[in-house]
Design a protein around this motif. Structure first.
Motif, PDB file in Angstrom:
ATOM      1  N   LEU A   1       0.851  -1.192   0.000  1.00  0.00           N
ATOM      2  CA  LEU A   1       0.000   0.000   0.000  1.00  0.00           C
ATOM      3  C   LEU A   1       0.885   1.239   0.000  1.00  0.00           C
ATOM      4  N   THR A   2       0.255   2.397  -0.134  1.00  0.00           N
ATOM      5  CA  THR A   2       0.997   3.656  -0.071  1.00  0.00           C
ATOM      6  C   THR A   2       1.020   4.166   1.372  1.00  0.00           C
ATOM      7  N   ARG A   3       1.877   5.148   1.631  1.00  0.00           N
ATOM      8  CA  ARG A   3       1.921   5.744   2.974  1.00  0.00           C
ATOM      9  C   ARG A   3       0.589   6.393   3.338  1.00  0.00           C
ATOM     10  N   MET A   4      -0.036   7.072   2.396  1.00  0.00           N
ATOM     11  CA  MET A   4      -1.321   7.707   2.693  1.00  0.00           C
ATOM     12  C   MET A   4      -2.382   6.659   2.994  1.00  0.00           C
ATOM     13  N   GLU A   5      -2.372   5.558   2.280  1.00  0.00           N
ATOM     14  CA  GLU A   5      -3.327   4.485   2.578  1.00  0.00           C
ATOM     15  C   GLU A   5      -3.054   3.879   3.953  1.00  0.00           C
ATOM     16  N   LEU A   6      -1.799   3.817   4.355  1.00  0.00           N
ATOM     17  CA  LEU A   6      -1.459   3.357   5.697  1.00  0.00           C
ATOM     18  C   LEU A   6      -2.048   4.303   6.740  1.00  0.00           C
ATOM     19  N   VAL A   7      -1.884   5.604   6.509  1.00  0.00           N
ATOM     20  CA  VAL A   7      -2.413   6.598   7.450  1.00  0.00           C
ATOM     21  C   VAL A   7      -3.935   6.493   7.537  1.00  0.00           C
ATOM     22  N   LEU A   8      -4.586   6.433   6.394  1.00  0.00           N
ATOM     23  CA  LEU A   8      -6.047   6.438   6.374  1.00  0.00           C
ATOM     24  C   LEU A   8      -6.636   5.203   7.032  1.00  0.00           C
ATOM     25  N   THR A   9      -6.017   4.059   6.838  1.00  0.00           N
ATOM     26  CA  THR A   9      -6.586   2.815   7.365  1.00  0.00           C
ATOM     27  C   THR A   9      -6.108   2.490   8.773  1.00  0.00           C
ATOM     28  N   LEU A  10      -4.863   2.780   9.089  1.00  0.00           N
ATOM     29  CA  LEU A  10      -4.315   2.412  10.395  1.00  0.00           C
ATOM     30  C   LEU A  10      -4.558   3.486  11.448  1.00  0.00           C
ATOM     31  N   LEU A  11      -4.534   4.764  11.032  1.00  0.00           N
ATOM     32  CA  LEU A  11      -4.607   5.852  12.004  1.00  0.00           C
ATOM     33  C   LEU A  11      -5.889   6.664  11.915  1.00  0.00           C
ATOM     34  N   ALA A  12      -6.471   6.796  10.723  1.00  0.00           N
ATOM     35  CA  ALA A  12      -7.658   7.642  10.558  1.00  0.00           C
ATOM     36  C   ALA A  12      -8.967   6.880  10.642  1.00  0.00           C
ATOM     37  N   GLY A  13      -8.909   5.569  10.800  1.00  0.00           N
ATOM     38  CA  GLY A  13     -10.114   4.786  11.042  1.00  0.00           C
ATOM     39  C   GLY A  13     -10.911   4.400   9.823  1.00  0.00           C
ATOM     40  N   MET A  14     -10.366   4.605   8.614  1.00  0.00           N
ATOM     41  CA  MET A  14     -11.109   4.203   7.415  1.00  0.00           C
ATOM     42  C   MET A  14     -10.978   2.695   7.224  1.00  0.00           C
ATOM     43  N   PRO A  15     -12.074   1.995   6.951  1.00  0.00           N
ATOM     44  CA  PRO A  15     -12.020   0.533   6.787  1.00  0.00           C
ATOM     45  C   PRO A  15     -11.114   0.141   5.620  1.00  0.00           C
ATOM     46  N   PRO A  16     -10.198  -0.793   5.819  1.00  0.00           N
ATOM     47  CA  PRO A  16      -9.301  -1.179   4.718  1.00  0.00           C
ATOM     48  C   PRO A  16     -10.011  -1.932   3.606  1.00  0.00           C
ATOM     49  N   GLU A  17     -11.199  -2.488   3.905  1.00  0.00           N
ATOM     50  CA  GLU A  17     -11.874  -3.320   2.906  1.00  0.00           C
ATOM     51  C   GLU A  17     -12.145  -2.558   1.606  1.00  0.00           C
ATOM     52  N   GLN A  18     -12.519  -1.270   1.729  1.00  0.00           N
ATOM     53  CA  GLN A  18     -12.836  -0.520   0.514  1.00  0.00           C
ATOM     54  C   GLN A  18     -11.597  -0.311  -0.349  1.00  0.00           C
ATOM     55  N   PHE A  19     -10.430  -0.178   0.270  1.00  0.00           N
ATOM     56  CA  PHE A  19      -9.192  -0.037  -0.496  1.00  0.00           C
ATOM     57  C   PHE A  19      -8.785  -1.377  -1.116  1.00  0.00           C
ATOM     58  N   ILE A  20      -9.041  -2.448  -0.379  1.00  0.00           N
ATOM     59  CA  ILE A  20      -8.706  -3.784  -0.886  1.00  0.00           C
ATOM     60  C   ILE A  20      -9.589  -4.123  -2.083  1.00  0.00           C
ATOM     61  N   LYS A  21     -10.896  -3.844  -1.964  1.00  0.00           N
ATOM     62  CA  LYS A  21     -11.826  -4.141  -3.061  1.00  0.00           C
ATOM     63  C   LYS A  21     -11.507  -3.321  -4.306  1.00  0.00           C
ATOM     64  N   ALA A  22     -11.014  -2.084  -4.088  1.00  0.00           N
ATOM     65  CA  ALA A  22     -10.680  -1.224  -5.224  1.00  0.00           C
ATOM     66  C   ALA A  22      -9.340  -1.595  -5.848  1.00  0.00           C
ATOM     67  N   GLY A  23      -8.626  -2.511  -5.224  1.00  0.00           N
ATOM     68  CA  GLY A  23      -7.330  -2.930  -5.754  1.00  0.00           C
ATOM     69  C   GLY A  23      -6.178  -2.023  -5.365  1.00  0.00           C
ATOM     70  N   ASN A  24      -6.417  -1.079  -4.477  1.00  0.00           N
ATOM     71  CA  ASN A  24      -5.347  -0.161  -4.060  1.00  0.00           C
ATOM     72  C   ASN A  24      -4.416  -0.787  -3.034  1.00  0.00           C
ATOM     73  N   ILE A  25      -4.994  -1.618  -2.161  1.00  0.00           N
ATOM     74  CA  ILE A  25      -4.192  -2.342  -1.186  1.00  0.00           C
ATOM     75  C   ILE A  25      -4.155  -3.810  -1.592  1.00  0.00           C
ATOM     76  N   GLY A  26      -2.948  -4.338  -1.774  1.00  0.00           N
ATOM     77  CA  GLY A  26      -2.774  -5.737  -2.139  1.00  0.00           C
ATOM     78  C   GLY A  26      -2.299  -6.547  -0.945  1.00  0.00           C
ATOM     79  N   ILE A  27      -2.827  -7.763  -0.799  1.00  0.00           N
ATOM     80  CA  ILE A  27      -2.451  -8.613   0.336  1.00  0.00           C
ATOM     81  C   ILE A  27      -2.117 -10.011  -0.164  1.00  0.00           C
ATOM     82  N   GLU A  28      -0.962 -10.503   0.248  1.00  0.00           N
ATOM     83  CA  GLU A  28      -0.562 -11.885   0.029  1.00  0.00           C
ATOM     84  C   GLU A  28      -0.613 -12.601   1.371  1.00  0.00           C
ATOM     85  N   GLY A  29      -1.227 -13.803   1.401  1.00  0.00           N
ATOM     86  CA  GLY A  29      -1.352 -14.528   2.654  1.00  0.00           C
ATOM     87  C   GLY A  29      -2.736 -14.364   3.231  1.00  0.00           C
ATOM     88  N   ASP A  30      -2.825 -14.216   4.552  1.00  0.00           N
ATOM     89  CA  ASP A  30      -4.100 -14.095   5.245  1.00  0.00           C
ATOM     90  C   ASP A  30      -4.717 -12.731   4.927  1.00  0.00           C
TER      91      ASP A  30
END
Length: 621
Positions: A569-598
């Motif tokens: 992910l990007t630094r801004m996406e880290l801030v928005l999801t980890l610190l600003a309380g925005m649900p990561p699911e919407q970024f994951i569904k949009a393909g902005n946050i990629g996850i390998e594994g769990d």
């Protein structure tokens, strides 16, 4: 009341020299007193807010010494300090200086907000002619001395080399880090220190004693391009040469003064003020070093005193004439030296912090100088800070080692005194006898024993109001009156500060992860242990996050192939999801946050991070 009698006598005998210095060189002020916020939500600063002070004697609801100080601090407009040196004062808690460098301006300490700094620059341009900004100087790492930089220049011009930004070594680290870990608590406490929810009036906020209220607009930060690394370093901008003095650990962890040999003028940053400063702000901070502060002022006198005809600073008013400047710096230095040395002397005789604060007074030769009066910091508060710096919070009495918290202690105190009604009666008796501090102590116990006790709340609010009206320190007045306000009407429900792009860009990723670490819910973090790789695509960074035993640990430049997931992910996406309380699911569904594994593991992490609570109680349980 004897203290009020003393200040009335001092005010009556005032030679008005500070008023003359405050008014000298006045050119003009803004026609429209309202400096509007760029986002359209209201006013960043209102120059008319303190009109009630001027041309009138001190109101009965104010300390006459603080009234006098506030009159001086709120004289607003553009002033000519000396040939080619100008200041805009009264637009913010701090003062911005403009030095004519020939082809353009050197701007020193561009206030707290973009809007206030822009208004100051526009005023300069209107009356002195339009010139570009060649350089910006941050004298130190507090926001009221850099956060308005976007009002006088922009990042593109700095990046292109058109504008330099000069700051003391370590500035960026200190500017960003001071408020990172304890930011929410500091902001809540700052409401009390600056009276941010009070009206500007003879019944409300009367400045902080250091300057007008801070402007409340857009915050900005542009990283320095030139570091001052040693005392004696010379830098030339346009046709102006500056000689710098580093003063780390004084009023700020990264701070500096400078001398203008071509003008015989010295800029003293926030190291020499129109008041005694604080060694530990009421909002909270690491304790400042009174000894270092005094020692650096000694060095300033040696380096610049005999060579200076003009002294100007980041707050307050200039001083004029070599004799007055040296006398001012010497007396100011001696106030901090006396404060430090005598606190330590009494500490070493066995007195505790509160006992020292009760007896320590400046000698009359120092105390009667207006610039040593406790308008912002006080002898009481500062002596306790010195004690804390050397010995910490514990006073060595076993009874203080493991005391009850305020609420259960209050219930027992009130029961021991015969119940809430008895405590209220005792407080009323104390008030009649002039013992307002004791009345406040009694009623504080009554409120913490039973927050629904309306009589105790109203009586405590009344006592706090009286203490506020009597206070010479602007900070103490604000604290008492804010406490009274919250007892009567509750805590103002303000929104938490939104992430600021400039501050985020200056913040390192480990700092961001530190913020997450101190917001971790320990119950959730104890229930599950895991590791997670964070890959920040836009800045080419990798961080390993480990959650176990109720804590979050992070390591920079480490990747663990056995981690439960790797999150890209990007630094801004880290801030928005980890610190600003925005649900990561919407970024994951949009393909902005990629996850390998769990794929659920990053959501588990973000769910552990609590949102800050900006409106916690202070004067009640």
């Amino acid at each position: 009341m004897s203290a009020l009698k003393e200040v009335r006598q001092l005010v009556a005998a005032d030679d008005r020299k500070d008023f003359e210095f405050a008014e000298r060189g006045f050119i003009a002020t803004r026609k429209d007193p309202a400096i509007l916020k760029d986002d359209g939500t209201g006013t960043a600063f209102d120059l008319s807010a303190y009109d009630f002070l001027h041309g009138k004697p001190a109101a009965d609801t104010t300390n006459p010494s603080l009234w006098r100080q506030a009159q001086i601090l709120t004289k607003h407009g553009l002033f000519k300090v000396a040939e080619r040196i100008y200041q805009v004062r009264g637009f913010d808690v701090s003062t911005v200086s403009f030095i004519d460098a020939g082809e353009g301006w050197i701007v020193v300490d561009p206030l707290t907000s973009v809007e206030a700094a822009r208004a100051a620059y526009e005023l300069v341009s209107e009356h002195l002619g339009k010139k570009p900004v060649l350089s910006v100087i941050y004298s130190h790492s507090h926001a009221d001395h850099y956060a308005g930089v976007g009002g006088v220049t922009n990042a593109a011009d700095v990046a292109a080399g058109k504008v330099s930004v000069i700051a003391p070594a370590g500035f960026l680290r200190e500017a960003v880090s001071e408020n990172v870990i304890a930011g929410p608590a500091m902001l809540r406490r700052a409401r009390y220190q600056f009276g941010m929810t009070l009206d500007h009036s003879s019944h409300g906020e009367l400045t902080s004693g250091l300057g007008p209220c801070p402007s409340l607009g857009t915050v900005s930060l542009i990283a320095p391009t030139i570091d001052v690394t040693h005392t004696g370093q010379e830098i030339t901008v346009g046709d102006v040469t500056m000689v710098f003095q580093l003063t780390p650990g004084t009023e700020a962890p990264a701070e500096m003064n400078f001398y203008l040999p071509g003008f015989r003028a010295v800029f003293m940053a926030e190291n020499a003020n129109l008041c005694m400063h604080n060694l530990l702000p009421a909002r909270g901070a690491l304790v400042r070093d009174a000894k270092a502060w005094a020692d650096y002022l000694t060095e300033s006198i040696r380096l610049f005193g005999a060579r200076s005809d003009i002294m100007f600073a980041a707050h307050g008013i200039p001083r004029f004439g070599k004799h007055d400047i040296v006398a001012f710096l010497t007396s100011h230095r001696d106030a901090y030296k006396f404060l430090h040395d005598q606190t330590v002397r009494l500490m070493n005789t066995g007195l505790t912090a509160t006992e020292i604060a009760e007896v320590l007074k400046l000698p009359d030769v120092l105390a009667k100088q207006w610039y040593n009066r406790g308008y912002y910091g006080t002898m009481s508060h500062n002596s306790k800070a010195i004690y804390q710096r050397y010995l910490g919070w514990y006073d060595a009495n076993p009874a203080s080692l493991n005391p009850l918290p305020p609420e259960p202690a209050a219930k027992r105190y009130v029961a021991a005194m015969g119940g809430g009604e008895a405590v209220v009666a005792l407080a009323a008796k104390a008030e009649k006898e002039g013992e307002l501090r004791w009345a406040a102590t009694l009623l504080n116990h009554a409120v913490f024993a039973d927050a629904t006790n309306k009589q105790a709340r109203e009586q405590l609010a009344h006592i706090y109001t009286q203490l506020g009206y009597e206070a010479e320190a602007g900070t103490w007045r604000n604290i008492y009156l804010t406490g009274a306000q919250e007892l009567r009407t509750g805590v103002a429900q303000l929104q938490p500060a939104a992430p600021n792009p400039d501050m985020l860009s200056a913040m390192t990723t480990p700092m961001m992860l530190d913020i997450a670490a101190v917001r971790i819910d320990p119950v959730k973090a104890s229930a599950r242990a895991f590791k997670l790789n964070l890959v920040l695509n836009d800045v080419n960074e990798t961080h390993l996050v480990t959650v176990e035993n109720g804590v979050l640990v992070h390591e920079t430049g480490i990747r663990d192939d056995t981690a439960g997931a790797t999150v890209s992910l990007t630094r801004m996406e880290l801030v928005l999801t980890l610190l600003a309380g925005m649900p990561p699911e919407q970024f994951i569904k949009a393909g902005n946050i990629g996850i390998e594994g769990d794929t659920a593991l990053y959501g588990v992490l973000t769910d552990m991070v609590e949102a800050p609570q900006p409106n916690f109680n202070i004067v009640e349980p």
